[in-house]
Design an enzyme around this catalytic site. Structure first.
Site, PDB file in Angstrom:
ATOM      1  N   LYS A  66       0.820  -1.216   0.000  1.00  0.00           N
ATOM      2  CA  LYS A  66       0.000   0.000   0.000  1.00  0.00           C
ATOM      3  C   LYS A  66       0.855   1.267   0.000  1.00  0.00           C
ATOM      4  CE  LYS A  66      -4.285  -2.014   1.512  1.00  0.00           C
ATOM      5  NZ  LYS A  66      -3.954  -3.435   1.777  1.00  0.00           N
TER       6      LYS A  66
HETATM    7  C1  LIG Z   1      -4.583  -4.501   1.208  1.00  0.00           C
HETATM    8  C2  LIG Z   1      -3.826  -5.770   1.150  1.00  0.00           C
HETATM    9  C3  LIG Z   1      -4.177  -6.807   0.252  1.00  0.00           C
HETATM   10  C4  LIG Z   1      -5.380  -6.710  -0.654  1.00  0.00           C
HETATM   11  O1  LIG Z   1      -5.238  -5.722  -1.640  1.00  0.00           O
HETATM   12  P1  LIG Z   1      -6.521  -5.215  -2.467  1.00  0.00           P
HETATM   13  O2  LIG Z   1      -6.020  -4.129  -3.331  1.00  0.00           O
HETATM   14  O3  LIG Z   1      -7.509  -4.750  -1.445  1.00  0.00           O
HETATM   15  O4  LIG Z   1      -7.037  -6.382  -3.224  1.00  0.00           O
HETATM   16  C5  LIG Z   1      -3.384  -7.933   0.213  1.00  0.00           C
HETATM   17  N1  LIG Z   1      -2.318  -8.077   1.026  1.00  0.00           N
HETATM   18  C6  LIG Z   1      -1.952  -7.129   1.912  1.00  0.00           C
HETATM   19  C7  LIG Z   1      -0.777  -7.358   2.795  1.00  0.00           C
HETATM   20  C8  LIG Z   1      -2.684  -5.939   2.005  1.00  0.00           C
HETATM   21  O5  LIG Z   1      -2.316  -4.990   2.889  1.00  0.00           O
END
Ligand SMILES: *Cc1c(COP(=O)(O)O)cnc(C)c1O
Length: 465
Positions: free
Chosen positions: A112
């Site tokens: 993220k």
């Molecule tokens: C947010 C997240 C996901 C999922 O990502 P999306 O874009 O919501 O599909 C997967 N793994 C981790 C570690 C995350 O923080």
């Protein structure tokens, strides 16, 4: 570039306005009116470019005419120069023709950071230009909160309020948020679960009268288009490193809200030769059920060892539906309002066929996921985090062609999830990277609030600077 709503009724917006708007006024999500497309020749000319330069080539068409090129270069450099690894998104090999794309080299150890560090810098830039102050309100099951806080902690024009479910995020995740002591950062632990937090945030966007005059809420969850846009870049980066555009690549993506994998789909439409996109889910498997059995229906939330994927409904799937239904906003409007009423949604025959051409899917529960961490550790001494492990196994189970490199997106650093790693037989808590080694000694600041929207609104109103 103009941005339009998936439900076809809200007015089209400029890039900057779409970034600040969050949800469209008709309840839809913003998507670009047209998608840039790069020829194989152009993509070939990018071989060997550093991540930052590639990011500029891919993202600039989305902001053309609004963010001047030199400013964009500076925003990109400020964002990605702060990552720990020079490659920004390094590749590691774990099996024959199987690669891990490490997306956890940013400041908060999850993918993220790619989007939220950029969004933090972009917001700061746009708000300064407009001489405007905003309030960010977000809900987190762990990773979004810390990445958003890190992205905004130095921004004078932003007050950020992040709601997390009290005692339901890992200690590492909580401390990453609550040890940030800047005056514009507020962590609220809600006495409820993640859905309670999420509902409070949704409710607040609908009625912002609790804010002082002239302030508006800005969203940092993946309904914000910037998040999708910034994630397209690493698909190209990995693809180019493995031989694209002359050779196709495949990706497996641990999926929750369908933001990350949607970026992969866009990379494909923009010209990257992607042979296969794997949707990997945990026991919260609405997407796997939708693709495999055309069953997109609400089930109860399961609390898993991969908590960042614990969702009942994937908000970005609406963006995908919009394309699967040939961008017919009226059809999406009907589909989504039926879904709201009945908790169920079935794709039309033609949408289902298209979805299955684009995606394969797979679901893993906790026990199966733990075995993958153990297996990969024993065979390669590479330690996977629980989310990444789901992607690796989904790739192994659904892979169509062995001769095409399979890239598994590593969405978090294993040190964020010591419980799962220990269950897999790893003998200690995985070490935090150097810049966080003292995380457990740092001072924390957060406020525990009841599961009551009025009380939370009062808290926010009292603390806005
Ligand atoms: C947010 C997240 C996901 C999922 O990502 P999306 O874009 O919501 O599909 C997967 N793994 C981790 C570690 C995350 O923080």
């Amino acid at each position: 570039m103009k941005y339009i709503s998936t439900r076809g009724q809200a007015p089209a917006l400029s890039f900057e306005d779409a970034v600040l708007a969050g949800l469209a006024s008709d309840g839809g999500l913003y998507v670009p009116e047209t998608l840039p497309h790069f020829s194989a020749e152009e993509i070939a000319s990018w071989v060997g470019l550093p991540y930052q330069e590639l990011a500029f080539n891919i993202m600039s068409p989305f902001m053309a005419g609004e963010v001047p090129e030199d400013d964009l270069r500076e925003l990109i450099n400020n964002t990605y120069n702060a990552f720990r690894h020079d490659a920004i998104a390094p590749l590691v090999q774990t099996a024959h023709n199987e690669f891990i794309l490490e997306l956890f080299q940013g400041p908060t150890l999850a993918f993220k950071d790619f989007a939220l560090q950029f969004l933090g810098n972009l917001l700061d830039y746009v708000l300064k230009k407009r001489d405007q102050r905003v309030v960010i309100m977000g809900a987190t099951s762990g990773d979004t909160g810390s990445a958003a806080i890190e992205g905004c902690r130095h921004s004078d024009n932003v007050d950020i309020f992040i709601l997390h479910p009290h005692n339901r995020v890992s200690e590492v995740q909580r401390r990453q948020m609550t040890t940030v002591l800047e005056k514009n950062v507020f962590n609220i632990a809600i006495e409820g679960n993640f859905d309670d937090c999420q509902n409070m945030v949704k409710g607040s966007f609908g009625d912002q009268s609790f804010l002082p005059e002239g302030r508006q809420l800005v969203a940092v969850n993946s309904i914000n288009w910037t998040r999708i846009m910034a994630q397209i870049v690493y698909y190209f980066y990995a693809g180019l490193a493995l031989g694209a555009p002359h050779r196709p690549v495949a990706f497996s993506v641990p999926t929750g809200n369908f933001g990350d994998i949607f970026a992969g789909y866009l990379a494909k439409r923009m010209g990257l030769p992607i042979d296969q996109l794997v949707v990997a889910t945990n026991a919260n498997d609405i997407l796997h059920r939708c693709i495999s059995e055309n069953d997109h229906s609400l089930h109860d939330l399961v609390h898993s060892l991969s908590p960042s994927m614990d969702i009942m409904v994937s908000s970005n799937f609406e963006r995908m539906l919009f394309d699967l239904y040939d961008r017919d906003g009226t059809a999406i409007n009907e589909l989504m309002s039926d879904f709201k009423k009945t908790g169920k949604l079935a794709l039309s025959e033609s949408a289902l066929v298209k979805a299955r051409e684009l995606f394969t899917s797979y679901r893993l529960d906790d026990d199966a996921m733990i075995k993958v961490i153990t297996d990969v550790w024993e065979n390669t001494e590479y330690l996977l985090d629980p989310h990444t492990a789901i992607g690796v196994e989904a790739a192994r189970k659904t892979r169509r062609r062995q001769d095409i490199p399979m890239v598994c997106l590593a969405t978090a650093h294993p040190a964020k999830f010591p419980e799962a790693v220990r269950k897999a037989g790893y003998p200690q808590d995985p070490a935090l990277p150097h810049h966080m080694a003292d995380l457990f000694e740092r001072e924390e600041r957060y406020s525990v609030q009841p599961n009551d929207l009025g009380t939370v609104h009062q808290f926010i109103a009292d603390n806005i600077r």
